[in-house]
Design an enzyme around this catalytic site. Structure first.
Site, PDB file in Angstrom:
ATOM      1  N   ASP A 165     -11.375  17.509 -16.162  1.00 22.12           N
ATOM      2  CA  ASP A 165     -10.073  17.984 -15.686  1.00 22.12           C
ATOM      3  C   ASP A 165      -9.469  16.938 -14.764  1.00 22.12           C
ATOM      4  OD1 ASP A 165     -10.257  20.380 -17.048  1.00 22.12           O
ATOM      5  OD2 ASP A 165     -11.201  21.437 -15.370  1.00 22.12           O
ATOM      6  N   ASP A 179      -6.311  22.663 -21.712  1.00 23.93           N
ATOM      7  CA  ASP A 179      -5.997  23.937 -21.054  1.00 23.93           C
ATOM      8  C   ASP A 179      -4.516  24.259 -21.184  1.00 23.93           C
ATOM      9  OD1 ASP A 179      -8.645  24.078 -20.230  1.00 23.93           O
ATOM     10  OD2 ASP A 179      -8.237  23.081 -18.320  1.00 23.93           O
TER      11      ASP A 179
END
Length: 206
Positions: A165, A179
């Site tokens: 991330d 995401d």
């Protein structure tokens, strides 16, 4: 004279014969030919929607994959990069949980769920005739594949890998492009459901 009548009369006789012929049910427009011509566009239309689904999925997957490769190479173990002051920055982290860092203790479960989502979307694609649904499912598929790739190939092990991330808004969880694709696809599906549009292209009103 007879020869002249034959020459002149032949087209008229043929036209009259054709005009006198009854219309055959099942002809080119309304019968078997019509059914074939009516059914033929349905198959290409379905194939086009499937092509859109996989094109969107491939684009979302590639963008996620490339962005993670760049982040791991250039940003990991480095200071965060401020993009919009303190409101948005790029910061490389490894997330063993689900989207946005939730559920780190259930990595294997989330991996299985992601794999199941991919199988369901692939099966649903056979009955797909709606372009908005193709885009929505493509986003879901691309996002699921992106994070599943991390879980399979990244450390600490197969089906336990930590997802990369790097998008870090202020006062919000850190996430990635996969995401984002999953969330956008989910929102689009909710909107389509509220409008009564089904994946097969039919519209129902409750």
């Amino acid at each position: 004279m007879a020869e002249a009548e034959r020459i002149i009369g032949t087209p008229d006789d043929s036209d009259a014969a054709r005009a006198g012929e009854p219309e055959r049910p099942g002809g080119d427009e309304s019968g078997e030919g019509g059914a074939e011509s009516g059914a033929a566009p349905e198959r290409p239309r379905g194939r086009r929607r499937i092509a859109v689904l996989f094109a969107v999925a491939a684009l979302a997957y590639l963008l996620d994959l490339v962005s993670k490769m760049i982040v791991v190479e250039k940003l990991e173990h480095q200071e965060p990069i401020e993009v919009v002051g303190e409101w948005l920055r790029f910061e490389a982290i490894r997330n063993a949980g689900a989207a946005f860092g939730f559920g780190e203790a259930f990595t294997v479960i989330f991996t299985v769920i992601a794999a199941a989502v991919i199988v369901v979307i692939a099966r649903l694609a056979r009955k797909l005739y709606s372009l908005p649904w193709a885009v929505a499912l493509g986003l879901l598929l691309g996002g699921a594949l992106g994070n599943l790739t991390d879980r399979i190939f990244r450390s600490p092990g197969v089906f336990q890998g930590a997802v990369v991330d790097f998008i870090a808004p202020k006062h919000f969880a850190v996430f990635n492009l996969a995401d984002s694709a999953i969330v956008c696809g989910g929102i689009l599906i909710v909107l389509l459901s509220f409008r009564g549009l089904d994946p097969d292209g039919t519209v129902h009103r409750d």
